[in-house]
Design a protein around this motif. Structure first.
Motif, short mmCIF file in Angstrom:
data_model
loop_
_atom_site.label_atom_id
_atom_site.label_comp_id
_atom_site.label_asym_id
_atom_site.label_seq_id
_atom_site.Cartn_x
_atom_site.Cartn_y
_atom_site.Cartn_z
N THR A 1 0.82 -1.20 0.00
CA THR A 1 0.00 0.00 0.00
C THR A 1 0.86 1.25 0.00
O THR A 1 1.91 1.32 0.61
CB THR A 1 -0.87 0.04 1.27
OG1 THR A 1 -1.14 -1.30 1.68
CG2 THR A 1 -2.14 0.80 1.05
N ASP A 2 0.40 2.28 -0.68
CA ASP A 2 1.08 3.57 -0.70
C ASP A 2 1.16 4.15 0.70
O ASP A 2 0.24 3.98 1.51
CB ASP A 2 0.27 4.51 -1.60
CG ASP A 2 1.08 5.72 -1.99
OD1 ASP A 2 1.67 5.70 -3.08
OD2 ASP A 2 1.13 6.67 -1.18
N MET A 3 2.25 4.82 0.97
CA MET A 3 2.44 5.43 2.28
C MET A 3 1.26 6.28 2.68
O MET A 3 0.86 6.32 3.83
CB MET A 3 3.70 6.33 2.26
CG MET A 3 5.02 5.64 2.42
SD MET A 3 5.09 4.50 3.78
CE MET A 3 4.58 5.50 5.13
N SER A 4 0.68 6.99 1.71
CA SER A 4 -0.34 7.98 2.06
C SER A 4 -1.63 7.35 2.55
O SER A 4 -2.50 8.02 3.07
CB SER A 4 -0.64 8.85 0.84
OG SER A 4 -1.04 8.01 -0.23
N VAL A 5 -1.75 6.02 2.38
CA VAL A 5 -2.98 5.37 2.83
C VAL A 5 -2.99 5.21 4.35
O VAL A 5 -4.03 5.29 4.98
CB VAL A 5 -3.13 3.99 2.16
CG1 VAL A 5 -4.18 3.15 2.85
CG2 VAL A 5 -3.47 4.18 0.70
N HIS A 6 -1.79 5.01 4.89
CA HIS A 6 -1.72 4.72 6.32
C HIS A 6 -2.17 5.90 7.17
O HIS A 6 -1.83 7.04 6.90
CB HIS A 6 -0.28 4.38 6.72
CG HIS A 6 0.23 3.14 6.08
ND1 HIS A 6 -0.36 1.91 6.24
CD2 HIS A 6 1.28 2.93 5.24
CE1 HIS A 6 0.30 1.00 5.55
NE2 HIS A 6 1.31 1.59 4.93
N SER A 7 -2.93 5.57 8.19
CA SER A 7 -3.26 6.63 9.15
C SER A 7 -1.96 7.03 9.85
O SER A 7 -1.03 6.25 9.93
CB SER A 7 -4.29 6.14 10.16
OG SER A 7 -3.64 5.64 11.33
N THR A 8 -1.96 8.25 10.34
CA THR A 8 -0.71 8.79 10.90
C THR A 8 -0.09 7.84 11.91
O THR A 8 1.11 7.56 11.87
CB THR A 8 -0.98 10.15 11.55
OG1 THR A 8 -1.49 11.03 10.56
CG2 THR A 8 0.31 10.72 12.11
N PHE A 9 -0.90 7.35 12.82
CA PHE A 9 -0.32 6.54 13.88
C PHE A 9 0.03 5.14 13.42
O PHE A 9 0.61 4.37 14.18
CB PHE A 9 -1.25 6.51 15.10
CG PHE A 9 -1.28 7.83 15.81
CD1 PHE A 9 -2.42 8.59 15.85
CD2 PHE A 9 -0.12 8.31 16.41
CE1 PHE A 9 -2.43 9.82 16.49
CE2 PHE A 9 -0.12 9.55 17.06
CZ PHE A 9 -1.28 10.30 17.10
N ALA A 10 -0.34 4.80 12.18
CA ALA A 10 0.09 3.52 11.62
C ALA A 10 1.32 3.70 10.76
O ALA A 10 1.95 2.75 10.36
CB ALA A 10 -1.04 2.93 10.77
N SER A 11 1.69 4.96 10.50
CA SER A 11 2.77 5.21 9.56
C SER A 11 4.13 5.20 10.25
O SER A 11 4.22 5.18 11.48
CB SER A 11 2.58 6.57 8.90
OG SER A 11 2.90 7.58 9.82
N ARG A 12 5.17 5.30 9.44
CA ARG A 12 6.51 5.27 10.03
C ARG A 12 6.89 6.59 10.65
O ARG A 12 7.88 6.71 11.35
CB ARG A 12 7.54 4.91 8.94
CG ARG A 12 7.49 5.85 7.74
CD ARG A 12 8.50 5.43 6.68
NE ARG A 12 8.39 6.23 5.47
CZ ARG A 12 8.97 7.41 5.33
NH1 ARG A 12 9.69 7.93 6.29
NH2 ARG A 12 8.82 8.09 4.19
N TYR A 13 6.07 7.64 10.39
CA TYR A 13 6.47 8.96 10.83
C TYR A 13 6.45 9.11 12.34
O TYR A 13 7.12 9.96 12.89
CB TYR A 13 5.58 10.02 10.17
CG TYR A 13 5.76 10.02 8.67
CD1 TYR A 13 4.76 9.58 7.83
CD2 TYR A 13 6.97 10.43 8.12
CE1 TYR A 13 4.94 9.55 6.46
CE2 TYR A 13 7.16 10.40 6.75
CZ TYR A 13 6.14 9.95 5.93
OH TYR A 13 6.34 9.91 4.59
N VAL A 14 5.64 8.29 12.99
CA VAL A 14 5.62 8.42 14.45
C VAL A 14 6.66 7.52 15.10
O VAL A 14 6.76 7.45 16.32
CB VAL A 14 4.23 8.13 15.05
CG1 VAL A 14 3.24 9.18 14.57
CG2 VAL A 14 3.76 6.74 14.68
N ARG A 15 7.43 6.81 14.26
CA ARG A 15 8.47 5.96 14.82
C ARG A 15 9.82 6.68 14.85
O ARG A 15 10.70 6.32 15.61
CB ARG A 15 8.63 4.67 14.02
CG ARG A 15 7.67 3.57 14.44
CD ARG A 15 8.26 2.21 14.11
NE ARG A 15 8.47 2.05 12.67
CZ ARG A 15 7.54 1.65 11.82
NH1 ARG A 15 6.33 1.36 12.24
NH2 ARG A 15 7.81 1.54 10.53
N SER A 16 9.93 7.66 13.99
CA SER A 16 11.25 8.32 13.91
C SER A 16 11.26 9.54 14.82
O SER A 16 10.25 10.18 15.05
CB SER A 16 11.57 8.70 12.47
OG SER A 16 10.48 9.37 11.91
#
Lengths: 494, 496
Positions: free
Chosen positions: B10-25
């Motif tokens: 799935t494209d990155m943009s599909v993920h909800s924020t808290f499912a994305s990698r952005y909250v891991r970094s």
């Protein structure tokens, strides 16, 4: 017997605003009204009067950001009731400011060690930033002169005549003499050689502009640094440089990373940049960064101890909103290097589209350079029949706000129109502007000339009616001229 | 043969924020990140970190407005992209500022003729307003001295030691000597007599405060005016008065209309008021009003000609938002005299409710007066076991931010807690605060004292010292040291 009532029995609050009595009364202008009015009425009345203001997004005079993403608007709205200065109560907001200062300091290649924190501050705009920087230079110079046993009552600062009005304010309010390097025809920024010539032992600093207000040009800070270093070696005066990068500070690192204008040059001691210009934040945020602790005299700093951690503060303003600081941080992390670079490249592209469209009409000279702030400054090749102020005026009817200016001395005979390309000025708008300018030229061509020819035959041929019309036109022009001449130096558009 | 892929297609943009990698970094703190991140992620991350800031509405330390009507919020957001300084482009906004200046000037009884326009300006806050007023006084005084052929290199300004930090900034940045009238126990504002005594020929003005930061008291401007009048007629120095009405300027006209503190007094030449305090607007707006044209030297003003109409400008800041000016106008016409009076009366009432609640506990002395800015400053009757800083700290656990301060010299031994009553501090909240303070006192009573009893004799210390106690004593000492440092340093935390 029921009396029929002439007046409606319903409560006032039932009426919709435009059915109520509140829109029938004239709003007080000079005195507070005695009574309250409903909030809906207050909102509507003010909102409606404000419709007659210009549309900020069509205001092509301004470098200041007029659009932000809705997510950022949400953050702004949420923090509008946070008083920024309450560092104790809002430690995260305070930390966001510190992070911004560090990020911008690194962007400007401040010579910081790995764990060293940057010296800088968030301000309400470049005006405050410049005053703080100037104050630091003045105090350093005074301390130096006092230590050398020399008089310190006549400080001066060297700038170009193209400086923004805030430098004149700084000079006047803080009692520093302003020594301006005059411009010349074709050369609209500060000449580094002439500037260094003007430096004497009372000079507190030389101020260079990265992104001149009038034509967007970057001054050659490297050349200034080299010439000044030479002079300093001879005189021992240690004169420093401040770079007013109000516009250019968020452009040069992304479009011209090889250009040496910042702390990479040893004599540059402080830099200001407007967060609200190409920092891409709404009006109300600027940044001043100093090279190192030594460049900011400790005696100017007020210390606030935040439960053990020292929070130094050096600003002119105290209470102010937190929204713009948070918005700046949002932009820095949301866009990152890549995002800012893309936006600046787009601005540059659209500026070129506009420039080429204007050149194609064959009627204009382009006064701005291709490198620098993305803007297009242009003047008429032939201003004998109509001038730039008329073009500016006619464009207003289409909704565009495009200002016309005369250059400062010694180039006052040159008038330019200037369009600033901001983030939200898309190619579509650029093409539309060109079309509208062409329409305006077409309309103007059909009108009689504003200046009566010295030609006796032409004067004799003028009918009484057109003579009246010309007088009216002259009156309008003289009004516009007055406005422009007064605007030229004092309306420091930023 | 289809290879099974472990990574999601799935494209990155599909993920909800808290499912994305952005909250891991980890978010960069000192350098700009190389790459962009999605706007939703940027919003969420910043919003979430800001949750750890204090709640502005429970910040009882501040005089600055923290609530406005939704209709006004709408106007504010609509004007957020308007650069106030573009007078040409936004003539209506410019005119709204002028209307506010005139309304406030009339509120302060500026001696204006029927069609005369007021002399004043909107600023970012009282700090800027005070600097502009001070600059005007300095320049007037310099011109006067130059005309008399006298030296003008040592200007000074007279204030009370209770002044807000911005006067110290003005003095330091604009090279004016600050001569402070010291306070004393029980008298926490500037004494007009002492102030007038200190006036000399180098004094550019005397600054009185209407609404002292520390205890909300109004200084006696009328007495100052009368004493200064006497001295001026003796010396011929014409020393003027500036009234720092940052808080009081929007209170006195509504609660104490008979009190003479403004331009009704002939020696008052300029007044500043914070629109963002009892002017009821969010942070970022102040006003400076001059008595008339003569009090503002023309050479300080920059002129902008707006298509024939002269628009003089005298500010330190240039570009800034328009929202607060519009919000101020909204408040002035929405409320009118009646509305402001009602709000100030409510604030006063609720301050009295809080004060009586505290008095009833029997544990506090009230340091603030009933008249003045609606706030309650109080200190402990008995500070031998616990002090006001501990109360302040424990109240934070309930969500309240109530600051504790020591008075400036010569009353440094007095510590107060201060609660500012703003528009939106309802009676319910006042009663709840009293309850929570009672809870805090109860909790503190059960805790051992953090303060070392000063008279503990040495032999007793040796006898009671065991290994464990020593650690406790040392810990107590270091805690005390830390508090001491905090208290001494807080002196500079000029809260407005």
């Amino acid at each position: 017997m029921v009396l029929s009532h002439g007046v409606s029995g319903s409560d006032d609050s039932v009426h919709s605003t435009f059915a109520s009595r509140y829109v029938r009364t004239s709003l007080p202008r000079f005195r507070m009204p005695e009574q309250s009015i409903p909030k809906e009425a207050a909102y509507q009345i003010i909102n409606d009067e404000l419709m007659l203001d210009g549309n900020p997004r069509l205001n092509l005079a301004s470098f200041v950001t007029t659009w932000m993403e809705p997510e950022c608007d949400k953050l702004i709205q949420a923090s509008v009731n946070k008083n920024y200065v309450d560092m104790d109560e809002y430690p995260v907001t305070t930390e966001l400011q510190n992070r911004c200062v560090n990020m911008i300091a690194h962007l400007f290649n401040a010579p910081l060690g790995d764990s060293e924190t940057a010296v800088g501050v968030g301000t309400v705009g470049s005006s405050e930033a410049i005053m703080l920087a100037g104050l630091a230079f003045k105090r350093r110079w005074q301390n130096k002169m006092k230590a050398a046993g020399k008089p310190c009552d006549k400080p001066n600062i060297v700038t170009g005549a193209n400086v923004q009005v805030c430098w004149e304010k700084f000079a006047r309010y803080f009692e520093v003499e302003l020594k301006e390097v005059k411009l010349s025809d074709g050369y609209y920024v500060m000449d580094p050689a002439k500037a260094v010539d003007l430096v004497d032992e009372n000079t507190i600093c030389v101020a260079a502009i990265l992104g001149s207000t009038l034509n967007g040009e970057f001054e050659d800070v490297k050349l200034l640094n080299d010439l000044l270093a030479e002079k300093n070696a001879k005189t021992g005066w240690d004169t420093a440089i401040h770079v007013d990068a109000a516009s250019g500070g968020f452009i040069a690192p992304f479009l011209y990373p090889e250009l040496e204008w910042d702390f990479r040059l040893p004599l540059v001691k402080s830099i200001n940049v407007s967060g609200h210009k190409y920092g891409l934040v709404y009006a109300g945020i600027g940044w001043c960064i100093w090279r190192s602790k030594e460049d900011l005299p400790e005696e100017l700093i007020f210390h606030i101890n935040y439960l053990g951690a020292d929070q130094p503060t050096f600003t002119l303003n105290f209470s102010k909103g937190s929204s713009q600081v948070i918005a700046q941080y949002y932009q820095l992390i949301r866009l990152g290097f890549e995002g800012y670079k893309n936006i600046m490249e787009n601005c540059q592209e659209n500026a070129m589209v506009l420039k080429q469209g204007l050149e194609k009409t064959g009627r204009f000279n382009i006064v701005s350079k291709d490198n620098g702030v993305p803007l297009v400054a242009f003047s008429l090749k032939d201003s004998s029949r109509h001038n730039e102020f008329e073009i500016s005026d006619f464009l207003r009817r289409f909704g565009w706000i495009v200002p016309a200016y005369t250059m400062p001395p010694d180039a006052q005979h040159v008038t330019v129109l200037r369009v600033v390309i901001r983030e939200d000025f898309s190619r579509t708008l650029a093409e539309r502007l060109v079309l509208d300018i062409e329409k305006v030229m077409h309309e103007l061509d059909a009108l009689p000339a504003r200046v009566a020819n010295g030609d006796a035959a032409a004067a004799a041929a003028a009918a009484a009616a057109s003579e009246r019309e010309m007088a009216k036109q002259r009156e309008v022009i003289s009004l516009l001229k007055r406005a422009v001449l007064a605007k030229k130096k004092t309306n420091g558009v930023c």
